[in-house]
Design an enzyme around this catalytic site. Structure first.
Site, mmCIF file in Angstrom:
data_model
loop_
_atom_site.group_PDB
_atom_site.id
_atom_site.type_symbol
_atom_site.label_atom_id
_atom_site.label_comp_id
_atom_site.label_asym_id
_atom_site.label_seq_id
_atom_site.Cartn_x
_atom_site.Cartn_y
_atom_site.Cartn_z
ATOM 1 N N SER A 148 0.871 -1.181 0.000
ATOM 2 C CA SER A 148 0.000 0.000 0.000
ATOM 3 C C SER A 148 0.900 1.221 0.000
ATOM 4 O O SER A 148 2.086 1.122 0.372
ATOM 5 C CB SER A 148 -0.853 0.002 1.277
ATOM 6 O OG SER A 148 -1.530 1.239 1.440
ATOM 7 N N TYR A 161 -2.702 -1.066 10.343
ATOM 8 C CA TYR A 161 -2.610 -1.356 8.903
ATOM 9 C C TYR A 161 -1.276 -0.849 8.346
ATOM 10 O O TYR A 161 -0.587 -1.553 7.597
ATOM 11 C CB TYR A 161 -3.791 -0.691 8.200
ATOM 12 C CG TYR A 161 -3.906 -0.957 6.724
ATOM 13 C CD1 TYR A 161 -4.481 -2.131 6.253
ATOM 14 C CD2 TYR A 161 -3.446 -0.030 5.782
ATOM 15 C CE1 TYR A 161 -4.601 -2.377 4.891
ATOM 16 C CE2 TYR A 161 -3.564 -0.264 4.429
ATOM 17 C CZ TYR A 161 -4.144 -1.427 3.982
ATOM 18 O OH TYR A 161 -4.261 -1.670 2.636
ATOM 19 N N LYS A 165 1.726 -3.049 6.572
ATOM 20 C CA LYS A 165 2.210 -2.879 5.194
ATOM 21 C C LYS A 165 3.699 -2.498 5.173
ATOM 22 O O LYS A 165 4.418 -2.880 4.251
ATOM 23 C CB LYS A 165 1.349 -1.846 4.454
ATOM 24 C CG LYS A 165 -0.118 -2.293 4.253
ATOM 25 C CD LYS A 165 -0.247 -3.592 3.466
ATOM 26 C CE LYS A 165 -1.697 -3.920 3.134
ATOM 27 N NZ LYS A 165 -1.861 -5.184 2.404
#
Ligand code: NAP
Length: 256
Positions: A148, A161, A165
């Site tokens: 991402s 998150y 990533k």
């Protein structure tokens, strides 16, 4: 006498077998369709058997070759058993991922474990299982991990998150170092906000959309088809010397 031209790159994937995780919808299904369109035989993996079946049927109807492999990557032993039983692959699109958005001050160990079990732990051991098959097969391979832009910068309500990533980015580079001698290439694609089920709640929030629009210099969020060209490219021989890299598909977000 005519000038001999260097061979043009091939983006075709005939004769290659690809495993796509998170292929029941969103970016994964779009990538499976694109890989099949480029000639790969694709295996679609996720939990939702009905969605996988419909996706594979649609790919076959469009002229591609597709099978399904229903599995839950959070149940790692049974997921690995299914993957190990599915034969060797030339391409892995390691894409299944989840988010538990929320403020850093409110996050719990359960939120952390849930996200890391899918985005990092499962991605790690699925990549390991598929890499073992690629090494044993002896004809190299391409692993593409869905990271991402949040693998490179931070984002609001996204500490877990973002951490997951960033971990995937580090994993990718370290894998590239170890697997290069086997001609197994490992890279990431790094999307900005793309309209999928994952981002539906964020993209319905006008305050968050103001933030997102202020960061994307090309002036729009992504569609799943914005991601799939890079996946096909990284899977193909056109990317034969590319490993340990990140392809930013972020409309300029991380350019500053
Ligand atoms: P999505 O539409 O929610 O799709 C997620 C996919 O992952 C689904 O196919 C889902 O299938 C699968 N999945 C989730 N948990 C799973 C589990 N335990 N076992 C097996 N499969 C599981 O989201 P998406 O936007 O396409 O996301 C795909 C990837 O892109 C993720 O890694 C995400 O972090 C990344 N990404 C997305 C964006 C974005 O803006 N959308 C931006 C950057 C990166 P089932 O529910 O059927 O299992």
């Amino acid at each position: 006498m005519s000038t001999p031209l260097p061979n043009p790159p091939s983006f075709r994937l005939e004769g290659k077998r690809a495993l796509v995780t998170g292929a029941s919808r969103g970016i994964g299904l779009a990538a499976a369709a694109a890989l099949a369109d480029a000639g790969a035989s694709v295996v679609l993996a996720a939990r939702s058997r009905a969605d996988l079946t419909a996706g594979a049927e649609a790919i076959r109807k469009a002229g591609g070759t597709a099978e399904i492999l229903p599995l839950d990557v959070a149940d790692l032993p049974s997921a690995l058993e299914a993957i190990n039983g599915a034969g060797a692959f030339d391409i892995l699109f390691n894409n299944a991922g989840i988010n538990r958005p929320g403020p850093f001050l409110d996050a719990t160990p359960a939120d952390f474990d849930t996200v890391f079990s899918v985005n990092v732990r499962a991605a790690y051991f699925i990549a390991q299982a598929v890499s073992r098959g690629m090494v044993a097969q002896g004809r190299g391979g391409s692993i593409i991990q869905t990271s991402s832009q949040m693998g490179h910068v931070g984002g609001i309500d996204r500490t877990i998150y973002t951490a997951s990533k960033h971990a995937l980015e580090g994993l990718t580079r370290a894998m590239a170092i170890e697997l290069g001698k086997h001609n197994v290439r490992v890279n990431t694609v790094c999307p900005t906000f793309v309209a999928t089920a994952l981002t539906a709640s964020t993209m319905q929030d006008p305050v968050r959309m103001d933030w997102i629009r202020s960061k994307i210099h090309l002036g729009r969020t992504g569609e799943v088809t914005d991601i799939t060209g890079a996946v096909v490219f990284l899977a193909s021989d056109a990317a034969a010397l590319i490993t340990g890299s990140s392809v930013m598909i972020d409309g300029g977000w991380t350019a500053g």
